[in-house]
Design a protein around this motif. Structure first.
Motif, PDB file in Angstrom:
ATOM      1  N   ALA A 168       0.845  -1.190   0.000  1.00 39.11           N
ATOM      2  CA  ALA A 168       0.000   0.000   0.000  1.00 39.11           C
ATOM      3  C   ALA A 168       0.879   1.239   0.000  1.00 39.11           C
ATOM      4  O   ALA A 168       2.008   1.211   0.487  1.00 39.11           O
ATOM      5  CB  ALA A 168      -0.900  -0.009   1.222  1.00 39.11           C
ATOM      6  N   CYS A 169       0.320   2.349  -0.530  1.00 40.89           N
ATOM      7  CA  CYS A 169       1.123   3.576  -0.655  1.00 40.89           C
ATOM      8  C   CYS A 169       1.202   4.326   0.667  1.00 40.89           C
ATOM      9  O   CYS A 169       2.130   5.092   0.902  1.00 40.89           O
ATOM     10  CB  CYS A 169       0.552   4.477  -1.748  1.00 40.89           C
ATOM     11  N   GLY A 170       0.180   4.139   1.535  1.00 39.50           N
ATOM     12  CA  GLY A 170       0.174   4.827   2.819  1.00 39.50           C
ATOM     13  C   GLY A 170      -0.332   6.261   2.750  1.00 39.50           C
ATOM     14  O   GLY A 170      -0.399   6.933   3.782  1.00 39.50           O
ATOM     15  N   ARG A 171      -0.723   6.737   1.566  1.00 40.47           N
ATOM     16  CA  ARG A 171      -1.087   8.147   1.444  1.00 40.47           C
ATOM     17  C   ARG A 171      -2.456   8.388   0.806  1.00 40.47           C
ATOM     18  O   ARG A 171      -3.035   9.447   0.986  1.00 40.47           O
ATOM     19  CB  ARG A 171      -0.023   8.892   0.617  1.00 40.47           C
ATOM     20  N   CYS A 172      -2.973   7.441   0.028  1.00 38.98           N
ATOM     21  CA  CYS A 172      -4.247   7.680  -0.666  1.00 38.98           C
ATOM     22  C   CYS A 172      -5.394   7.665   0.354  1.00 38.98           C
ATOM     23  O   CYS A 172      -5.176   7.424   1.534  1.00 38.98           O
ATOM     24  CB  CYS A 172      -4.458   6.640  -1.766  1.00 38.98           C
ATOM     25  N   VAL A 173      -6.622   7.878  -0.103  1.00 44.53           N
ATOM     26  CA  VAL A 173      -7.752   7.979   0.833  1.00 44.53           C
ATOM     27  C   VAL A 173      -7.972   6.677   1.618  1.00 44.53           C
ATOM     28  O   VAL A 173      -8.009   6.700   2.847  1.00 44.53           O
ATOM     29  CB  VAL A 173      -9.040   8.438   0.107  1.00 44.53           C
ATOM     30  N   PRO A 174      -8.101   5.517   0.958  1.00 46.42           N
ATOM     31  CA  PRO A 174      -8.289   4.297   1.762  1.00 46.42           C
ATOM     32  C   PRO A 174      -7.121   4.046   2.723  1.00 46.42           C
ATOM     33  O   PRO A 174      -7.336   3.641   3.868  1.00 46.42           O
ATOM     34  CB  PRO A 174      -8.383   3.181   0.715  1.00 46.42           C
ATOM     35  N   CYS A 175      -5.895   4.280   2.271  1.00 48.22           N
ATOM     36  CA  CYS A 175      -4.743   4.101   3.168  1.00 48.22           C
ATOM     37  C   CYS A 175      -4.869   5.023   4.379  1.00 48.22           C
ATOM     38  O   CYS A 175      -4.656   4.616   5.515  1.00 48.22           O
ATOM     39  CB  CYS A 175      -3.434   4.384   2.437  1.00 48.22           C
ATOM     40  N   SER A 176      -5.245   6.292   4.142  1.00 49.46           N
ATOM     41  CA  SER A 176      -5.362   7.254   5.234  1.00 49.46           C
ATOM     42  C   SER A 176      -6.477   6.882   6.192  1.00 49.46           C
ATOM     43  O   SER A 176      -6.448   7.234   7.362  1.00 49.46           O
ATOM     44  CB  SER A 176      -5.624   8.659   4.682  1.00 49.46           C
ATOM     45  N   LEU A 181      -7.228  -1.698   0.327  1.00 51.76           N
ATOM     46  CA  LEU A 181      -7.985  -1.050  -0.753  1.00 51.76           C
ATOM     47  C   LEU A 181      -7.185   0.078  -1.396  1.00 51.76           C
ATOM     48  O   LEU A 181      -7.746   0.913  -2.115  1.00 51.76           O
ATOM     49  CB  LEU A 181      -9.315  -0.509  -0.208  1.00 51.76           C
ATOM     50  N   CYS A 182      -5.888   0.120  -1.156  1.00 52.29           N
ATOM     51  CA  CYS A 182      -5.024   1.182  -1.694  1.00 52.29           C
ATOM     52  C   CYS A 182      -5.329   1.433  -3.174  1.00 52.29           C
ATOM     53  O   CYS A 182      -5.354   0.508  -3.974  1.00 52.29           O
ATOM     54  CB  CYS A 182      -3.550   0.811  -1.526  1.00 52.29           C
ATOM     55  N   GLU A 183      -5.569   2.694  -3.485  1.00 55.89           N
ATOM     56  CA  GLU A 183      -5.939   3.045  -4.857  1.00 55.89           C
ATOM     57  C   GLU A 183      -4.723   3.399  -5.713  1.00 55.89           C
ATOM     58  O   GLU A 183      -4.852   3.639  -6.908  1.00 55.89           O
ATOM     59  CB  GLU A 183      -6.940   4.212  -4.822  1.00 55.89           C
ATOM     60  N   VAL A 184      -3.550   3.427  -5.116  1.00 49.96           N
ATOM     61  CA  VAL A 184      -2.345   3.749  -5.873  1.00 49.96           C
ATOM     62  C   VAL A 184      -1.607   2.465  -6.262  1.00 49.96           C
ATOM     63  O   VAL A 184      -1.283   2.246  -7.420  1.00 49.96           O
ATOM     64  CB  VAL A 184      -1.425   4.685  -5.067  1.00 49.96           C
ATOM     65  N   LEU A 185      -1.383   1.602  -5.265  1.00 54.11           N
ATOM     66  CA  LEU A 185      -0.612   0.387  -5.527  1.00 54.11           C
ATOM     67  C   LEU A 185      -1.496  -0.853  -5.659  1.00 54.11           C
ATOM     68  O   LEU A 185      -1.011  -1.920  -6.014  1.00 54.11           O
ATOM     69  CB  LEU A 185       0.418   0.166  -4.426  1.00 54.11           C
TER      70      LEU A 185
HETATM   71 ZN    ZN Z   1      -2.758   3.857  -0.821  1.00 50.05          ZN
END
Ligand code: ZN
Ligand code: ZN
Length: 376
Positions: free
Chosen positions: A100-108, A114-118
């Protein structure tokens, strides 16, 4: 804790052995070349790799190009690329496939699966750092390719574990255990004193059983067409065992038994862990009004649904990877294991050398092992 700077080590291209799906349904154990880790990457010497149903699906359907199989692995860090600080050479690690990217909305919002970046970088394959000696690039299943003596993965996929957890047990944490345990604890949030049915007592189902026990369920009903497998679930915490008629995909034939076990009513929760698409909605038939049905298998086929199964006010969940939050869940699972509360060693029904991968896949397909583990 102050940041520790780990010196990066230059390593040459390695020769490794790997289980490669040929992209047309077959597999072979091949000699491959593995590049040294780049920035943000880790070279892992794989010591154990579970055979998961998703590997079978990959082999049969999804891998359309040559792909190193395996996504449930544990091993030892051999080298780290630039910028990697949370592990160092010699560390024991397990690999997680949901980076996970740790920064997108689901990660936050605390939903890294559900990470929308990775998220899109999972399952299907990107050319990685592994290739055939003739130069052909090989995809790696879930960007891991754990059925190999060595693989280079993104640092986010590497989770350090204590050295006293045996590798064949540790590798299972990375998929089967996390998926089963997390579906119970994170997704359904099974309540103490509740009643739970578990359909399918394979590698994931046994982890649903033991997580329901740990959550304090008072009755855990193991349901499997194979009586030996259902009985084996008692060791993991099943209080009752039921055997449906083969072909009873609605499970209506079990209704009277379930009501008896539930004290006159159907159960509070039911989890489907069979990998059989026709059973995807069967957990709805096991639960009372307002109960929770969880489809753990990840069914992606078309299924015809009798909507009366939803009556009334039932919840149907299909959690991804037990809603895994690596930094939260894996330390909990390791601690429960070390305290004897989470059975891992007992999950491994058979180990195989890497060279016997074809046999391990055949056993998994035939359902003769609840959990096979390759030892590269
Ligand atoms: Zn993410
Ligand atoms: Zn898996």
């Amino acid at each position: 804790m102050p940041a520790v700077t780990v010196p990066t080590v230059t390593v040459p291209t390695l020769t490794a052995r790997a289980v490669v799906a040929d992209g047309a349904g077959g597999l072979a154990v091949e000699t491959v070349l593995v590049e040294p880790p780049g920035r943000g990457e880790v070279l892992v010497e794989v010591r154990a790799s579970g055979v998961c149903h998703t590997d079978l699906d990959g082999l049969r359907r999804w891998c359309t190009r040559p792909t190193v199989l395996g996504h449930e692995g544990a091993g030892v860090v051999a080298a780290v690329g630039e910028g990697v600080q949370h592990v160092a050479p010699g560390d024991h690690v397990l690999l997680t496939w949901a980076i996970a990217c740790g920064r997108c909305v689901p990660c936050s919002e605390g939903a890294p699966t559900l990470c929308e970046v990775l998220g899109g970088e999972r399952g299907h394959a990107h050319p990685g750092s592994t290739r055939r000696p003739d130069g052909t690039p090989l995809d790696r299943w879930f960007n891991l390719g754990t059925m190999a003596t060595a693989t280079v993965v993104r640092a986010e996929a590497v989770v350090p574990i204590p050295a006293d957890v045996p590798f064949p047990s540790a590798c299972l944490l990375g998929c089967a255990v996390m998926t089963g345990f997390g579906s119970v604890v994170n997704a359904a949030r099974v309540r103490a004193g509740s009643t739970v049915a578990v359909l399918g007592c394979g590698g994931v189902g046994l982890n649903v059983v033991q997580a329901a026990r740990l959550a304090g369920a008072r009755r855990v009903v193991a349901i499997d067409v194979d009586p030996a497998r259902a009985e084996a679930a008692r060791r993991f915490g099943a209080t009752d065992v039921l055997r449906p008629e083969r072909g009873d995909t609605s499970l209506r034939g079990l209704r009277a038994d379930l009501e008896r076990i539930g004290g006159g009513r159907l159960l509070d929760y039911a989890f489907e862990c069979t990998g059989v698409p026709a059973l995807a909605v069967a957990p709805l038939a096991c639960i009372r009004n307002g109960g929770t049905a969880v489809q753990v298998s990840g069914t992606e086929e078309r299924v015809t649904v009798d909507m009366t199964l939803f009556e009334w006010d039932k919840t149907y969940l299909n959690p991804l990877y037990g809603q895994c939050r690596p930094s939260v869940d894996f330390p909990v699972l390791v601690d429960l294991y070390r305290r004897g509360q989470l059975l891992l060693d007992e999950l491994v029904s058979r180990t195989y050398p890497l060279e016997a991968a074809a046999e391990a896949f055949a056993d998994a397909a035939a359902g003769t092992t609840s959990k096979g583990v390759l030892l590269p």
